[in-house]
Write a protein that holds these residues in place. Structure first.
Motif, PDB file in Angstrom:
ATOM      1  N   THR A   1     -25.585 -77.496 -22.824  1.00 45.70           N
ATOM      2  CA  THR A   1     -26.129 -76.141 -22.970  1.00 45.70           C
ATOM      3  C   THR A   1     -27.519 -76.178 -23.586  1.00 45.70           C
ATOM      4  O   THR A   1     -28.432 -75.458 -23.136  1.00 45.70           O
ATOM      5  CB  THR A   1     -25.197 -75.264 -23.839  1.00 45.70           C
ATOM      6  N   ILE A   2     -27.697 -76.996 -24.610  1.00 47.10           N
ATOM      7  CA  ILE A   2     -29.020 -77.127 -25.240  1.00 47.10           C
ATOM      8  C   ILE A   2     -30.030 -77.667 -24.236  1.00 47.10           C
ATOM      9  O   ILE A   2     -31.176 -77.194 -24.162  1.00 47.10           O
ATOM     10  CB  ILE A   2     -28.937 -78.040 -26.484  1.00 47.10           C
ATOM     11  N   LYS A   3     -29.611 -78.647 -23.437  1.00 46.83           N
ATOM     12  CA  LYS A   3     -30.505 -79.199 -22.408  1.00 46.83           C
ATOM     13  C   LYS A   3     -30.936 -78.117 -21.419  1.00 46.83           C
ATOM     14  O   LYS A   3     -32.112 -78.021 -21.045  1.00 46.83           O
ATOM     15  CB  LYS A   3     -29.813 -80.344 -21.659  1.00 46.83           C
ATOM     16  N   LEU A   4     -29.977 -77.293 -20.986  1.00 45.76           N
ATOM     17  CA  LEU A   4     -30.288 -76.227 -20.030  1.00 45.76           C
ATOM     18  C   LEU A   4     -31.260 -75.220 -20.633  1.00 45.76           C
ATOM     19  O   LEU A   4     -32.243 -74.826 -19.985  1.00 45.76           O
ATOM     20  CB  LEU A   4     -28.996 -75.525 -19.602  1.00 45.76           C
ATOM     21  N   LEU A   5     -30.992 -74.785 -21.861  1.00 45.60           N
ATOM     22  CA  LEU A   5     -31.850 -73.790 -22.512  1.00 45.60           C
ATOM     23  C   LEU A   5     -33.265 -74.327 -22.714  1.00 45.60           C
ATOM     24  O   LEU A   5     -34.246 -73.604 -22.511  1.00 45.60           O
ATOM     25  CB  LEU A   5     -31.237 -73.374 -23.853  1.00 45.60           C
ATOM     26  N   LEU A   6     -33.370 -75.588 -23.094  1.00 48.71           N
ATOM     27  CA  LEU A   6     -34.695 -76.192 -23.263  1.00 48.71           C
ATOM     28  C   LEU A   6     -35.398 -76.340 -21.918  1.00 48.71           C
ATOM     29  O   LEU A   6     -36.612 -76.137 -21.819  1.00 48.71           O
ATOM     30  CB  LEU A   6     -34.572 -77.555 -23.944  1.00 48.71           C
ATOM     31  N   PHE A   7     -34.638 -76.681 -20.880  1.00 48.75           N
ATOM     32  CA  PHE A   7     -35.187 -76.803 -19.527  1.00 48.75           C
ATOM     33  C   PHE A   7     -35.807 -75.469 -19.100  1.00 48.75           C
ATOM     34  O   PHE A   7     -36.929 -75.419 -18.593  1.00 48.75           O
ATOM     35  CB  PHE A   7     -34.075 -77.216 -18.564  1.00 48.75           C
ATOM     36  N   ILE A   8     -35.078 -74.386 -19.327  1.00 46.75           N
ATOM     37  CA  ILE A   8     -35.565 -73.046 -18.964  1.00 46.75           C
ATOM     38  C   ILE A   8     -36.740 -72.644 -19.846  1.00 46.75           C
ATOM     39  O   ILE A   8     -37.783 -72.183 -19.361  1.00 46.75           O
ATOM     40  CB  ILE A   8     -34.434 -72.006 -19.097  1.00 46.75           C
TER      41      ILE A   8
ATOM     42  N   GLY B   1     -27.629 -88.351 -24.887  1.00 48.02           N
ATOM     43  CA  GLY B   1     -27.448 -87.083 -25.566  1.00 48.02           C
ATOM     44  C   GLY B   1     -28.767 -86.373 -25.801  1.00 48.02           C
ATOM     45  O   GLY B   1     -29.849 -86.953 -25.667  1.00 48.02           O
ATOM     46  N   ILE B   2     -28.688 -85.108 -26.179  1.00 47.24           N
ATOM     47  CA  ILE B   2     -29.893 -84.284 -26.334  1.00 47.24           C
ATOM     48  C   ILE B   2     -30.829 -84.841 -27.391  1.00 47.24           C
ATOM     49  O   ILE B   2     -32.054 -84.822 -27.230  1.00 47.24           O
ATOM     50  CB  ILE B   2     -29.503 -82.814 -26.663  1.00 47.24           C
ATOM     51  N   TRP B   3     -30.287 -85.379 -28.498  1.00 44.94           N
ATOM     52  CA  TRP B   3     -31.159 -85.872 -29.564  1.00 44.94           C
ATOM     53  C   TRP B   3     -31.903 -87.124 -29.140  1.00 44.94           C
ATOM     54  O   TRP B   3     -33.059 -87.339 -29.537  1.00 44.94           O
ATOM     55  CB  TRP B   3     -30.348 -86.106 -30.840  1.00 44.94           C
ATOM     56  N   GLU B   4     -31.270 -87.948 -28.321  1.00 43.07           N
ATOM     57  CA  GLU B   4     -31.956 -89.130 -27.787  1.00 43.07           C
ATOM     58  C   GLU B   4     -33.102 -88.705 -26.876  1.00 43.07           C
ATOM     59  O   GLU B   4     -34.183 -89.293 -26.882  1.00 43.07           O
ATOM     60  CB  GLU B   4     -30.978 -90.007 -27.009  1.00 43.07           C
ATOM     61  N   VAL B   5     -32.846 -87.670 -26.068  1.00 42.71           N
ATOM     62  CA  VAL B   5     -33.873 -87.164 -25.155  1.00 42.71           C
ATOM     63  C   VAL B   5     -35.063 -86.618 -25.944  1.00 42.71           C
ATOM     64  O   VAL B   5     -36.228 -86.936 -25.653  1.00 42.71           O
ATOM     65  CB  VAL B   5     -33.303 -86.068 -24.234  1.00 42.71           C
ATOM     66  N   LEU B   6     -34.779 -85.774 -26.932  1.00 37.36           N
ATOM     67  CA  LEU B   6     -35.850 -85.175 -27.725  1.00 37.36           C
ATOM     68  C   LEU B   6     -36.652 -86.230 -28.472  1.00 37.36           C
ATOM     69  O   LEU B   6     -37.876 -86.121 -28.606  1.00 37.36           O
ATOM     70  CB  LEU B   6     -35.259 -84.162 -28.710  1.00 37.36           C
ATOM     71  N   LYS B   7     -35.947 -87.254 -28.933  1.00 39.64           N
ATOM     72  CA  LYS B   7     -36.633 -88.339 -29.658  1.00 39.64           C
ATOM     73  C   LYS B   7     -37.591 -89.085 -28.732  1.00 39.64           C
ATOM     74  O   LYS B   7     -38.729 -89.402 -29.112  1.00 39.64           O
ATOM     75  CB  LYS B   7     -35.594 -89.305 -30.231  1.00 39.64           C
ATOM     76  N   SER B   8     -37.148 -89.375 -27.507  1.00 39.96           N
ATOM     77  CA  SER B   8     -37.987 -90.135 -26.572  1.00 39.96           C
ATOM     78  C   SER B   8     -39.105 -89.281 -25.978  1.00 39.96           C
ATOM     79  O   SER B   8     -40.124 -89.805 -25.539  1.00 39.96           O
ATOM     80  CB  SER B   8     -37.131 -90.728 -25.448  1.00 39.96           C
ATOM     81  N   GLU B   9     -38.918 -87.954 -25.975  1.00 38.73           N
ATOM     82  CA  GLU B   9     -39.911 -87.062 -25.370  1.00 38.73           C
ATOM     83  C   GLU B   9     -40.677 -86.237 -26.406  1.00 38.73           C
ATOM     84  O   GLU B   9     -41.239 -85.196 -26.082  1.00 38.73           O
ATOM     85  CB  GLU B   9     -39.236 -86.122 -24.362  1.00 38.73           C
ATOM     86  N   ILE B  10     -40.703 -86.702 -27.641  1.00 37.27           N
ATOM     87  CA  ILE B  10     -41.363 -85.946 -28.706  1.00 37.27           C
ATOM     88  C   ILE B  10     -42.852 -85.742 -28.421  1.00 37.27           C
ATOM     89  O   ILE B  10     -43.424 -84.682 -28.731  1.00 37.27           O
ATOM     90  CB  ILE B  10     -41.158 -86.647 -30.078  1.00 37.27           C
ATOM     91  N   ILE B  11     -43.503 -86.728 -27.804  1.00 37.64           N
ATOM     92  CA  ILE B  11     -44.932 -86.612 -27.474  1.00 37.64           C
ATOM     93  C   ILE B  11     -45.144 -85.491 -26.460  1.00 37.64           C
ATOM     94  O   ILE B  11     -46.091 -84.694 -26.581  1.00 37.64           O
ATOM     95  CB  ILE B  11     -45.482 -87.943 -26.932  1.00 37.64           C
TER      96      ILE B  11
END
Length: 483
Positions: A215-222, A447-457
């Motif tokens: 759900t967090i991934k979807l909301l961030l995607f939108i 997971g979402i936190w791994e994604v956010l960590k790798s895409e922080i830039i």
């Protein structure tokens, strides 16, 4: 309230005037149809891939369990398959998924790469270029925004109505904000229905059972795509505001679009690969083989490394031959060989991944100059269709392969006799029930936190771009002139 009312009136007037142009109406309708097609093709691609993955993962498991009584070492070489299922958001963002394989053959003493990519089969979609919802949102809608906004203020300056507006009490800040809202309101006619379809498909694909992570991934995607489109609305109006004619504004905006979506992404990839050159697949494999041979060949009884192990075992157990050891010597040696080959492979893989990480870091750094790259990287990360997700799949499959091989070696050590069978004896085997000791492979997406960590830039880049543009609006509203 009055200020807000003026901005809404400007936005409404702009939206109404836009659709008086039949060309804009036709283009908008065409992109709407394209979005529907992208949703349908994404659904079909997702369904076909996951149905195929489930089918063959299940079949691979059945084939593994149906093996008869057999020597565990033969089972280790018989091998298994690991399949990667797509996540629900990959329906909207194909990313690199069509070009990376989704299946890996797993066997003892050997690490294989993923195969069976969509590009490998060269289907018609890839031959003519993939069309995904993310591609339409990230590439085509910004172009439509520029066509909508290029004359939003430049045309008012050309026909003299800009002076009239400014003398009637409308200030530059209201005018810029109103025009931006006007362009955005037209784009929302496409974006909002797309989001509704996106959410509906997303729910259906998950059988209306949702997790917090997805759900967090979807909301961030939108959310990030919404911010991304507003970003281009601001650029279109600002360029129009500083241009003396509509023609100059249009040329400038098309140039910006080409640089952002075509020139910089391809140039960045080429420069990154040139600066941080990666070895070829042949060189990578040969380097691993050389290092393994330096350590020793587990299949060669006279190899110095393994002969030393044999001699030490004979001394410890005070026997004169491996046949008298209380465990299977061959299985013990295979266990040692698997440890060595896996360690060397992982060392070389980490070196290779560091090079690829440098290439990707270069690309992500350039996202500070290009919001499209930032949005593309973030979109692929959220949908688990980026390079990091592919590597994560490779690592999960390798961990499973190593565990499978070592379990077979452990069974050989425990149950297989050291005595070599004579011609009339049955082959040395164990009961097939032991094959169930190896669990079925299941791929777990990042997971979402791994994604956010790798895409922080990428996230910082998008935030900085929006902040910069808001500052430019404030500055422009004080310095812009009617002429």
């Amino acid at each position: 309230m009055k200020l807000l009312h003026a901005e809404i009136l400007i936005a409404r007037h702009f939206r109404n005037s836009v659709f008086k142009n039949s060309a804009i109406f036709i283009i908008t309708l065409f992109i709407g149809i394209l979005l529907l097609y992208a949703a349908f093709s994404g659904w079909e691609n997702y369904s076909n891939q996951n149905e195929t993955s489930e089918k063959y993962q299940h079949q691979s498991r059945e084939d593994w369990l149906k093996n008869p009584d057999k020597n565990p070492h033969r089972m280790a070489h018989y091998g298994n398959f690991a399949f990667r299922k797509s996540t629900s958001l990959s329906v909207f963002e194909f990313g690199m998924e069509p070009f990376f394989g989704n299946a890996i053959f797993l066997e003892a003493h050997k690490q294989n790469t993923a195969n069976f990519s969509e590009a490998g089969f060269s289907n018609s979609m890839l031959r003519f270029g993939e069309i995904s919802i993310a591609m339409v949102l990230q590439v085509l809608l910004p172009l439509l925004i520029f066509f909508l906004g290029f004359n939003s203020i430049a045309y008012e300056r050309e026909n003299g109505t800009l002076k009239i507006l400014l003398t009637q009490g409308i200030n530059w800040k209201q005018l810029l904000t109103g025009k931006i809202l006007g362009v955005a309101s037209v784009i929302m006619l496409l974006f909002l229905p797309t989001i509704l379809i996106l959410v509906l498909i997303w729910l259906v694909l998950q059988n209306f059972t949702i997790t917090t992570d997805e759900t967090i991934k979807l909301l961030l995607f939108i959310g990030f795509h919404f911010v991304y489109l507003i970003f281009f609305c601001i650029i279109a109006v600002l360029v129009s505001a500083v241009s003396t004619t509509s023609k100059k504004a249009l040329i400038s905006l098309i140039g910006i679009w080409l640089v952002f979506t075509i020139i910089l992404p391809r140039t960045t990839q080429a420069v990154g690969a040139y600066i941080f050159e990666a070895p070829s697949k042949i060189k990578f494999s040969s380097d691993i083989e050389k290092d393994i041979l330096k350590q020793g060949d587990s299949h060669n009884p006279n190899d110095p490394h393994y002969k030393a192990i044999k001699d030490s075992l004979l001394r410890v157990y005070k026997v004169d031959s491996v046949q008298k050891l209380p465990f299977n010597y061959s299985g013990f040696i295979m266990t040692e060989g698997e440890k060595i080959s896996s360690r060397i492979y992982n060392e070389h893989l980490e070196q290779l991944l560091q090079i690829y990480e440098q290439q990707n870091s270069f690309s992500k750094t350039v996202s500070f100059l290009n919001p499209y790259i930032a949005m593309k990287n973030l979109s692929m990360g959220l949908s688990n269709t980026d390079y990091d997700s592919y590597i994560d799949f490779q690592k999960q499959a390798e961990a499973y392969r190593y565990t499978m091989a070592q379990k077979m070696n452990a069974l050989q050590i425990k149950y297989i006799s050291n005595k070599k069978p004579v011609a009339k004896d049955k082959p040395l085997t164990i009961n097939k029930d032991h094959w169930a000791d190896v669990e079925e492979f299941h791929y777990e997406p990042k997971g979402i936190w791994e994604v956010l960590k790798s895409e922080i830039i990428s996230i910082i880049s998008i935030i900085l771009w929006i902040t910069l543009l808001l500052i430019l609006i404030r500055t422009a509203s004080k310095k812009l002139k009617a002429i």
